[in-house]
Design a protein around this motif. Structure first.
Motif, PDB file in Angstrom:
ATOM      1  N   ASN A 161    -132.388 -92.737  -1.835  1.00 28.79           N
ATOM      2  CA  ASN A 161    -132.641 -92.474  -0.421  1.00 28.79           C
ATOM      3  C   ASN A 161    -133.084 -91.023  -0.228  1.00 28.79           C
ATOM      4  N   ASN A 162    -133.668 -90.743   0.914  1.00 27.26           N
ATOM      5  CA  ASN A 162    -134.050 -89.375   1.252  1.00 27.26           C
ATOM      6  C   ASN A 162    -132.919 -88.687   2.012  1.00 27.26           C
ATOM      7  N   SER A 163    -132.809 -87.384   1.813  1.00 27.83           N
ATOM      8  CA  SER A 163    -131.860 -86.617   2.618  1.00 27.83           C
ATOM      9  C   SER A 163    -132.460 -86.412   4.003  1.00 27.83           C
ATOM     10  N   TYR A 164    -131.595 -86.136   4.967  1.00 26.27           N
ATOM     11  CA  TYR A 164    -132.103 -85.929   6.326  1.00 26.27           C
ATOM     12  C   TYR A 164    -131.292 -84.823   7.011  1.00 26.27           C
ATOM     13  N   PRO A 165    -132.012 -83.897   7.673  1.00 21.53           N
ATOM     14  CA  PRO A 165    -131.317 -82.808   8.362  1.00 21.53           C
ATOM     15  C   PRO A 165    -130.841 -83.237   9.750  1.00 21.53           C
ATOM     16  N   ILE A 166    -129.781 -82.620  10.201  1.00 14.79           N
ATOM     17  CA  ILE A 166    -129.322 -82.769  11.584  1.00 14.79           C
ATOM     18  C   ILE A 166    -129.304 -81.366  12.174  1.00 14.79           C
ATOM     19  N   ASN A 170    -126.384 -73.493  16.072  1.00 16.22           N
ATOM     20  CA  ASN A 170    -125.869 -72.325  15.348  1.00 16.22           C
ATOM     21  C   ASN A 170    -125.511 -72.595  13.884  1.00 16.22           C
ATOM     22  N   TYR A 171    -125.784 -73.773  13.359  1.00 16.16           N
ATOM     23  CA  TYR A 171    -125.571 -74.014  11.931  1.00 16.16           C
ATOM     24  C   TYR A 171    -126.481 -75.134  11.443  1.00 16.16           C
ATOM     25  N   PHE A 172    -126.676 -75.169  10.109  1.00  9.51           N
ATOM     26  CA  PHE A 172    -127.489 -76.202   9.475  1.00  9.51           C
ATOM     27  C   PHE A 172    -126.587 -77.327   8.979  1.00  9.51           C
ATOM     28  N   GLU A 173    -127.106 -78.524   8.986  1.00 10.72           N
ATOM     29  CA  GLU A 173    -126.425 -79.667   8.370  1.00 10.72           C
ATOM     30  C   GLU A 173    -127.485 -80.565   7.735  1.00 10.72           C
ATOM     31  N   THR A 174    -127.262 -80.960   6.482  1.00  7.54           N
ATOM     32  CA  THR A 174    -128.142 -81.901   5.791  1.00  7.54           C
ATOM     33  C   THR A 174    -127.283 -82.987   5.171  1.00  7.54           C
ATOM     34  N   SER A 185    -122.939 -84.362   2.192  1.00  6.08           N
ATOM     35  CA  SER A 185    -123.565 -83.486   3.173  1.00  6.08           C
ATOM     36  C   SER A 185    -123.221 -82.037   2.880  1.00  6.08           C
ATOM     37  N   CYS A 186    -124.052 -81.163   3.407  1.00  2.00           N
ATOM     38  CA  CYS A 186    -123.736 -79.737   3.325  1.00  2.00           C
ATOM     39  C   CYS A 186    -123.922 -79.114   4.698  1.00  2.00           C
ATOM     40  N   GLU A 187    -123.073 -78.157   5.001  1.00  2.00           N
ATOM     41  CA  GLU A 187    -123.138 -77.418   6.262  1.00  2.00           C
ATOM     42  C   GLU A 187    -123.221 -75.932   5.951  1.00  2.00           C
ATOM     43  N   ILE A 188    -124.098 -75.228   6.679  1.00  2.00           N
ATOM     44  CA  ILE A 188    -124.280 -73.789   6.473  1.00  2.00           C
ATOM     45  C   ILE A 188    -123.948 -73.080   7.775  1.00  2.00           C
ATOM     46  N   PHE A 223    -119.759 -78.137   0.898  1.00  2.00           N
ATOM     47  CA  PHE A 223    -120.259 -79.364   0.288  1.00  2.00           C
ATOM     48  C   PHE A 223    -119.227 -80.458   0.526  1.00  2.00           C
ATOM     49  N   LEU A 224    -119.632 -81.497   1.232  1.00  2.00           N
ATOM     50  CA  LEU A 224    -118.688 -82.474   1.765  1.00  2.00           C
ATOM     51  C   LEU A 224    -118.998 -83.872   1.243  1.00  2.00           C
TER      52      LEU A 224
END
Length: 719
Positions: A161-166, A170-174, A185-188, A223-224
């Protein structure tokens, strides 16, 4: 377009072009999480690069690039702080014409480290010019969520599957939904003195600098897995917690200092790296095999690493024994190469392991981990007198013995051999598990079932140790049976495996019981259990130190006279530090100390040419050349547990120190020290809940001992 052919035997081979070997990669690791990055602190996404941030067998981040006004900063220097595993890079700016900033006027400091499931960075920007300046600092991120086996070069037969950003303010999530049904998922998250904005996967900071006043940017990446959530810690909080944990883990090890600063650095770096590889499990701390390819539990690697540090850190061996006992096979499962009583080869948590694309989620395709498990248990008891642990794992020890007799020796000839059962498992199942590592003198590969020489040595040692442990439980009949079986194995082994012409034990017997008449380092492993007859051990020692086996940087895995010799291969002519340590330890058992010193000096000399003195998994087997260090193997793991543990077993072999808590004795037997070690100070050797301290002084007429602290009920014996 020519179709690429990948032979079945080579499927799990790590291709040399899995990394861009002309670039310098740095590594930071902590348990299940590690990062591979360049000297500037960046992770570049192009090519076949191994660079990225990995967690639980998956590369979460494949791009992390810092730029200023779209330009690449200039690297001044970069280094890992050895005491706390933080990477620091100093950067400066090129000419920034559009904002009239001259070159080398801005100092950018990057400080990075990893924790379990998290990555932290602090960026400090300071301006040395006379006037205020304004520019953008950008951090670009991307996550590809590739399985580690994809990075190693294994092509997937299914489409991922492809990853997808949300997007958030004020923060990144993929996010990525794996084919195993697990969402990763990862959150920055950011904390900055400067104003910033987020555009897709890029953070843009507006840096308005006043001369000599710093601006600080902090961020963390979590990293979740699944519904997991992590506590958000600041950079400072996470750093303090990491340093606290590092210091606590240092208490697992006895302190050793010497008169040689470079040797001390090797000891300290090795201890630090081994601590970084200790991962917390439900059964204690387990030394993961190595970064990047083997950052997971391996049975054989964990056992040998524990053996190497047993004399200075018995707690590591205890946790290894508990973990492997809990993961011992109980059923016959051919697709996992599992049989009742067999000890684990490796365990993986990545997507491809979970879906069954690779067989390594819980894999037992190793012939040697089972007898080595028993040996470690016996060695641990001698070192600690911890009868409670032996009682706890005694059923596991007996099950392992039963596996040796019932499944290991499946043709009943008294030797333990292997043939893989699962179609996509490992072809060779000793420590040299390359498909082409077991051969005859005519270069023909050996046909299974294969009986390796070192495995018979391990089985001999296992039965001797198990026989001794059986006496603790009053089982004299079982003990006597094991001793008799060991004695018969020793006789048959020396009759069948010794080759007078080679002055060496043959590498193996093939499926037709034909000897593989090849000189290899495997034969050196027949020393530390003392299966080798004394006269043969002396001849073997000279063979291993002959020019065809000994390069000057250590003993090669294969003689340079062999038809399959290749100094740049993985197992057929390279040099492995753990291999050399085990051989040196075996030589010390026979009092062959001049040979021990030669090995010790060769690995120490090699370490002086290696970055951080972090001795890698292996290096090439070329002859030593004046003024030039050992040639690197392009995809060697570093740090690797049994490689960084080698220094401790090498020193133990020189000291010929035996710590026996059963008899409460510490024995030094004809100790020798290399010329560069005038003094060795063992500061805090742990004896149950007591401490032993002494200094060993080297002099022209021998060695002197100064005992500083000794428990009253312990005896020091100096031979």
């Amino acid at each position: 377009m020519k179709e690429e052919i990948v032979y079945e035997e080579e499927k799990y081979h790590i291709s040399p072009d899995a990394v861009n070997s002309d670039e310098v990669n740095n590594v930071l690791n902590y348990s299940n999480t590690f990062v591979v990055f360049d000297r500037s602190g960046n992770i570049q996404p192009h090519g076949k690069m191994v660079q990225g941030i990995y967690h639980d067998g998956t590369r979460f981040i494949n791009k992390l690039v810092l730029s200023i006004n779209g330009e690449k900063p200039i690297l001044l220097s970069g280094s890992i702080k050895e005491g706390n595993s933080i990477y620091s890079a100093d950067l400066t700016n090129p000419v920034l014409k559009e904002c009239n900033i001259t070159e080398n006027s801005i100092h950018i400091e990057r400080h990075q480290f990893v924790r379990e499931g998290a990555f932290y960075e602090e960026i400090s920007i300071l301006q040395y010019g006379p006037e205020n300046c304004l520019f953008n600092l950008e951090l670009a991120f991307n996550g590809d969520f590739k399985d580690i086996f994809e990075i190693r070069g294994l092509k997937r037969s299914v489409k991922a599957n492809n990853s997808y950003p949300i997007y958030h303010d004020n923060y990144f999530e993929t996010n990525y939904l794996g084919l195993d049904g697990l969402e990763r998922s990862c959150e920055i998250h950011f904390l900055s003195d400067a104003e910033y904005s987020l555009k897709k996967n890029k953070a843009i900071f507006v840096i308005d600098l006043i001369p000599n006043k710093s601006i600080i940017i902090n961020y963390c990446i979590h990293f979740l897995l699944g519904t997991e959530r992590k506590e958000r810690l600041s950079y400072k909080q996470a750093k303090e917690l990491t340093l606290l944990e590092l210091n606590e883990r240092r208490n697992l090890f006895s302190s050793i200092k010497t008169s040689n600063r470079q040797y001390n650095h090797w000891l300290f770096r090795s201890e630090t790296d081994l601590i970084s590889l200790l991962s917390q499990t439900s059964h204690g701390k387990y030394p993961y095999a190595g970064v990047p390819w083997y950052n997971t539990p391996f049975g054989r690697d964990g056992i040998i690493a524990a053996m190497e540090v047993l004399w200075i850190s018995p707690e590591v061996a205890k946790d290894v024994l508990l973990f492997l006992a809990a993961n011992q096979a109980v059923d016959l499962i051919p697709e996992k190469d599992a049989e009742p009583g067999k000890i684990l080869h490796e365990a993986r948590n990545g997507e491809m392991a979970n879906t069954g694309e690779i067989p390594f989620a819980q894999y037992y395709g190793t012939i040697d981990a089972t007898p080595l498990f028993i040996i470690l248990a016996g060695m641990y008891y001698d070192r600690t007198a911890d009868l409670d642990l032996i009682k706890q794992i005694w059923p596991n020890i007996k099950a392992a013995i039963n596996w040796i007799d019932q499944y290991g020796d499946f043709d009943g000839d008294g030797f333990v051999e292997y043939i893989h059962k699962t179609e996509n498992g490992l072809t060779n199942q000793g420590w040299k598990d390359s498909f082409d590592s077991i051969m005859h003198e005519n270069k023909q590969l050996a046909e299974p079932p294969i009986a390796l020489c070192e495995v018979q040595s391990y089985v001999y040692g296992a039965k001797v140790h198990a026989g001794n442990l059986a006496l603790l439980f009053g089982n004299e009949h079982y003990s006597s049976t094991l001793f008799n079986e060991a004695a018969l194995l020793k006789k048959n082994f020396n009759d069948k495996f010794w080759d007078e012409e080679l002055s060496c034990y043959v590498l193996a017997l093939d499926g037709n019981k034909k000897p593989c008449r090849v000189k290899s380092s495997n034969a050196g492993h027949c020393l530390f259990t003392k299966i080798a007859d004394k006269d043969k051990a002396a001849l073997l020692a000279d063979t291993l130190l002959n020019a065809d086996m000994f390069s000057g940087w250590g003993i090669r895995t294969l003689s340079s006279l062999s038809g399959r010799y290749n100094p740049m291969s993985y197992h057929n002519g390279s040099i492995w530090p753990h291999d050399n340590a085990l051989i040196a330890y075996g030589l010390s058992k026979y009092g062959l100390q001049s040979h021990v010193l030669k090995i010790m000096e060769s690995i120490f000399d090699a370490s002086l040419f290696i970055d951080l003195q972090r001795v890698p998994e292996l290096y090439c087997g070329f002859n030593k050349r004046k003024g030039i260090g050992p040639t690197a193997y392009p995809v060697a793991c570093s740090p690797q547990a049994w490689s960084v543990g080698a220094v401790f077993m090498l020193l133990q072999s020189c000291l010929r120190i035996d710590v026996n808590a059963v008899n409460k004795t510490i024995t030094f037997d004809r100790i020798v020290l290399p010329e560069y070690l005038d003094e060795v100070y063992i500061k805090s050797l742990k004896l149950t809940n007591k401490i032993f301290q002494l200094t060993i002084h080297r002099s022209l007429d021998g060695v002197r001992f100064s005992i500083i602290q000794k428990p009253d009920d312990w005896e020091v014996i100096i031979k």
